[in-house]
Design a protein around this motif. Structure first.
Motif, PDB file in Angstrom:
ATOM      1  N   TYR A 111      -1.532   7.478  -8.759  1.00 16.32           N
ATOM      2  CA  TYR A 111      -2.443   7.676  -7.638  1.00 16.32           C
ATOM      3  C   TYR A 111      -2.616   9.168  -7.378  1.00 16.32           C
ATOM      4  O   TYR A 111      -3.742   9.666  -7.261  1.00 16.32           O
ATOM      5  N   ALA A 140      -6.141  -3.683   1.128  1.00 18.52           N
ATOM      6  CA  ALA A 140      -6.164  -2.323   0.595  1.00 18.52           C
ATOM      7  C   ALA A 140      -7.123  -1.412   1.350  1.00 18.52           C
ATOM      8  O   ALA A 140      -7.427  -0.317   0.882  1.00 18.52           O
ATOM      9  N   ALA A 181     -10.917   1.010  -5.002  1.00 22.71           N
ATOM     10  CA  ALA A 181     -10.167   0.066  -4.179  1.00 22.71           C
ATOM     11  C   ALA A 181     -10.999  -1.210  -4.075  1.00 22.71           C
ATOM     12  O   ALA A 181     -11.950  -1.393  -4.849  1.00 22.71           O
ATOM     13  N   ALA A 197      -7.396  -0.261  -8.200  1.00 26.15           N
ATOM     14  CA  ALA A 197      -6.516  -1.209  -7.510  1.00 26.15           C
ATOM     15  C   ALA A 197      -7.140  -2.581  -7.730  1.00 26.15           C
ATOM     16  O   ALA A 197      -8.300  -2.799  -7.392  1.00 26.15           O
ATOM     17  N   VAL A 226      -6.076   2.089   1.904  1.00 29.38           N
ATOM     18  CA  VAL A 226      -6.192   2.929   0.710  1.00 29.38           C
ATOM     19  C   VAL A 226      -7.480   3.754   0.781  1.00 29.38           C
ATOM     20  O   VAL A 226      -7.496   4.931   0.424  1.00 29.38           O
ATOM     21  N   VAL A 239       0.828  -1.206   0.000  1.00 29.58           N
ATOM     22  CA  VAL A 239       0.000   0.000   0.000  1.00 29.58           C
ATOM     23  C   VAL A 239       0.865   1.260   0.000  1.00 29.58           C
ATOM     24  O   VAL A 239       0.547   2.236  -0.689  1.00 29.58           O
TER      25      VAL A 239
END
Length: 189
Positions: free
Chosen positions: A38, A56, A46, A121, A59, A29
């Motif tokens: 990003y 994640a 995510a 992701a 995130v 991460v």
């Protein structure tokens, strides 16, 4: 070979302790959040981890704190597809869905058009050094990734051991733009 590799990776991932998953996930991460892609993405999709996937969930907090649009997947089991939903308050908008998956509550979240998502992701069981991916074999993510806009970035999140030299891939498999592991960030396009 694809089936054998998928099963081997499932076993290896499930053999990891919760402590090991947290430690390794934090490294992945950290690399993911450092990506230029990003930083440049106003909207980020995510996922909520299952079966020792790279976790994640951190995130999500960063996406919201950075003022970005947070998108999470919800399964539409009747249509056999992933449906993206905008989540603004995870503690209030996530529910336990079918199959034991935590997902956005359709009644408390808004749908997001796939072409409006800038970065995704992507979980997986195996990735190769060309950006190809093997998932659970149902094709949900491949179909979803194919529906994204042309400029959307597809970022695979994996542990180092999940990356191999090459894997079989089919015409419907959607390759990653980047794969991030604990110790590497590999860009393909």
């Amino acid at each position: 070979m694809k089936t054998t590799l998928r099963e081997r990776m499932k076993r290896a991932r499930l053999a990891m302790s919760k402590v090991e998953v947290r430690r390794r996930s934090a490294l992945v991460v950290e690399r993911f959040l450092a990506l230029e892609a990003y930083g440049a993405s106003p909207s980020v999709m995510a996922y909520l981890p299952v079966r020792n996937e790279v976790d994640a969930t951190v995130v999500m907090t960063h996406v919201l704190n950075d003022g970005k649009v947070l998108v999470l997947p919800r399964m539409d089991y009747e249509a056999n597809r992933i449906v993206p939903h905008r989540v603004t308050e995870p503690a209030e908008q996530l529910v336990l869905g079918r199959m034991g998956l935590v997902e956005p509550d359709a009644a408390r979240t808004d749908l997001v058009a796939p072409e409006a998502i800038n970065l995704v992701a992507v979980p997986g069981l195996v990735f190769d050094r060309q950006g190809n991916r093997i998932g659970w074999g149902r094709g949900y993510y491949d179909a979803f990734l194919a529906a994204l806009g042309r400029r959307a970035r597809r970022i695979g999140l994996a542990y180092d051991f999940q990356v191999v030299d090459s894997i079989e891939h089919d015409g419907h498999d959607i390759p990653m733009d980047v794969v991030v592991t604990e110790h590497a960030t590999v860009e393909f396009r």
